[in-house]
Design a protein around this motif. Structure first.
Motif, short mmCIF file in Angstrom:
data_model
loop_
_atom_site.label_atom_id
_atom_site.label_comp_id
_atom_site.label_asym_id
_atom_site.label_seq_id
_atom_site.Cartn_x
_atom_site.Cartn_y
_atom_site.Cartn_z
N SER A 1 76.30 68.59 94.54
CA SER A 1 77.75 68.48 94.72
C SER A 1 78.28 67.33 93.87
CB SER A 1 78.07 68.24 96.19
OG SER A 1 79.46 68.20 96.41
N ASN A 2 79.31 67.58 93.08
CA ASN A 2 79.87 66.54 92.22
C ASN A 2 80.43 65.39 93.05
OD1 ASN A 2 79.22 67.89 89.89
ND2 ASN A 2 81.26 68.78 89.61
N ARG A 3 80.38 64.21 92.46
CA ARG A 3 80.83 63.02 93.16
C ARG A 3 81.99 62.37 92.42
NH1 ARG A 3 78.65 58.07 91.38
NH2 ARG A 3 78.44 57.34 93.54
N GLY A 4 82.80 61.61 93.19
CA GLY A 4 83.91 60.88 92.59
C GLY A 4 84.94 60.53 93.64
N ASP A 5 85.78 59.56 93.31
CA ASP A 5 86.81 59.18 94.27
C ASP A 5 87.89 60.23 94.40
OD1 ASP A 5 87.98 58.93 91.79
OD2 ASP A 5 88.44 56.79 91.99
#
Length: 446
Positions: free
Chosen positions: A230-234
């Protein structure tokens, strides 16, 4: 003008055949993990349409019978517009099966032939098929598909695809949907790696999930832990289950297993349908805020792959709305899911001065009436006596009769023996004894 010829969008190969029964999942099923039994007591998505831009939806599946409205498909063509919109034809409704799985997670019905219900089984689906596949479609074709899905009363839009680059036509179409009070939900993408999971990598943004106003959805495994890919980021807002989930298959029947953020996003879209069904007065932004604020945090806090946490449909349905001008203490109490304690109200007299006077006079008058009613018989008796002490003539007669009734034996003895003898020294004639009276009567008779 001559109507353009229909573009052939038939499947190059038949969809993957599904299994006769849903595949087993790790741990509890999706209904139990999302607490849907409790959520369905409050809402099932009635009156809400969810637009699905995907590979199409095969509504011949028993679980989707009556769920899918009039569908459309967008085809990329070499014209000025760059696309053509037409109606899909059976059996070529979903060649890949991706869109059918998404639609089933949103609004499938539980039947004897299909035991997998969607998160919002009362909602309806508006399908727009991207016939060439999302990865092969032009930006104009994708924008046209988004516009078509958002039109016609759809309140939620599910976009289970992730583009590696920002396309201006797609961004504009998403902005139009958001401005039209449509809640746009998009998959965060599955390009994550072990380095990203450890926090050492830097995953790029994907679109449309990273666009402003879009609810970006990551994925977790059945145990609630973030899925590695799963892609991550704010820019990731929240998550849902996306590892080895049982879904509906294309081809008219059957089931299969899928994984990825593409299948987490429709769970969030369906949860939004539940909220918009139960709280129709909320706008798209307020619905998104509820979903994020009520999510169950992963690992006790915010995670770059799961955002605020795993979606909680029941929590979103029952969350108390907060005001914008609350104090810091009330904000903290709300964050801890505790209602702020209200100040104790100051005591006030039950009655003001004028009211108290009225009540007192009413009591006095009532007491006077009661006394007059109770004393009336005594007054009448006193008047009959001429206001003298003692009893009346009628009362004396009554006492005399009462006294005679109390001495019945004395009167009977006087009749048999005569009056009692006078005391010694009295001049009264003595009474004739009873025996002498009897003898005289006997003598005369003989």
């Amino acid at each position: 003008m001559k109507k353009p010829a229909r573009v052939d969008t038939s499947c190059r190969q038949a969809p993957e055949k599904g299994a006769a029964k849903p595949p087993a999942t790790k741990g509890a099923g999706l209904v139990e993990r999302l607490g849907l039994a409790q959520a369905w007591d409050l809402a099932q998505g009635e009156g809400v349409t969810v637009g699905v831009v995907d590979s199409g939806v095969d509504d011949r599946h028993p679980g989707l019978d009556g769920v899918v409205g009039t569908a459309a498909e967008v085809v990329t063509v070499r014209t000025k517009e760059g696309f053509r919109i037409q109606q899909p034809r059976s059996p070529d409704l979903d060649c890949e099966g991706h869109g059918t799985a998404v639609a089933g997670l949103i609004a499938a019905q539980r039947t004897a032939d299909s035991p997998l219900p969607g998160v919002a089984p009362g909602a309806r689906v508006r399908s727009v098929r991207v016939a060439d596949g999302v990865e092969n479609a032009s930006g104009e074709a994708l924008a046209a598909a988004i516009d078509r899905a958002a039109a016609g009363g759809a309140k939620i839009l599910n976009l289970s695809f992730a583009l590696p680059v920002d396309r201006a036509p797609v961004r504009a179409a998403v902005r139009r949907a958001v401005q039209g009070d449509v809640l746009v939900v998009a998959a965060a993408g599955n390009e994550g790696s072990a380095e990203d999971a450890a926090g050492s990598g830097s995953a790029p943004k994907t679109y449309p999930a990273a666009y402003k106003g879009v609810l970006a959805v990551g994925a977790v495994a059945a145990d609630g832990q973030p899925m590695q890919k799963s892609n991550r980021g704010d820019w990731v807002d929240l998550a849902a289950y996306g590892e080895e989930e049982a879904v509906l298959a294309s081809g008219g029947r059957g089931f299969r297993s899928e994984k990825g953020t593409s299948f987490a996003a429709p769970q969030v879209a369906a949860a939004a349908a539940l909220v918009r069904s139960r709280h129709p007065g909320l706008d798209a932004g307020e619905v998104a805020d509820r979903l994020v604020a009520s999510a169950a945090p992963v690992g006790g806090g915010r995670d770059p792959r799961t955002g605020a946490g795993v979606v909680d449909p029941f929590g979103a349905l029952t969350q108390l709305a907060g005001g914008e001008d609350r104090s810091d203490a009330e904000e903290h109490a709300s964050d801890q899911a505790v209602l702020p304690v209200q100040p104790v109200p100051e005591p006030h007299p039950l009655l003001e001065g004028g009211a108290r006077t009225a009540v007192v006079w009413s009591a006095v008058l009532l007491l006077a009436v009661v006394v007059s009613l109770l004393g009336a018989p005594a007054v009448r008796r006193a008047a009959r006596r001429g206001w003298r002490a003692g009893t009346t003539a009628a009362g004396r007669d009554e006492q005399h009769r009462h006294a005679r009734r109390e001495q019945p034996a004395a009167h009977a003895l006087e009749r048999l023996t005569g009056p009692p003898a006078p005391p010694p020294g009295s001049r009264s004639t003595p009474a004739t004894p009873l025996a002498q009276t009897v003898n005289r009567r006997t003598h005369r008779t003989s």
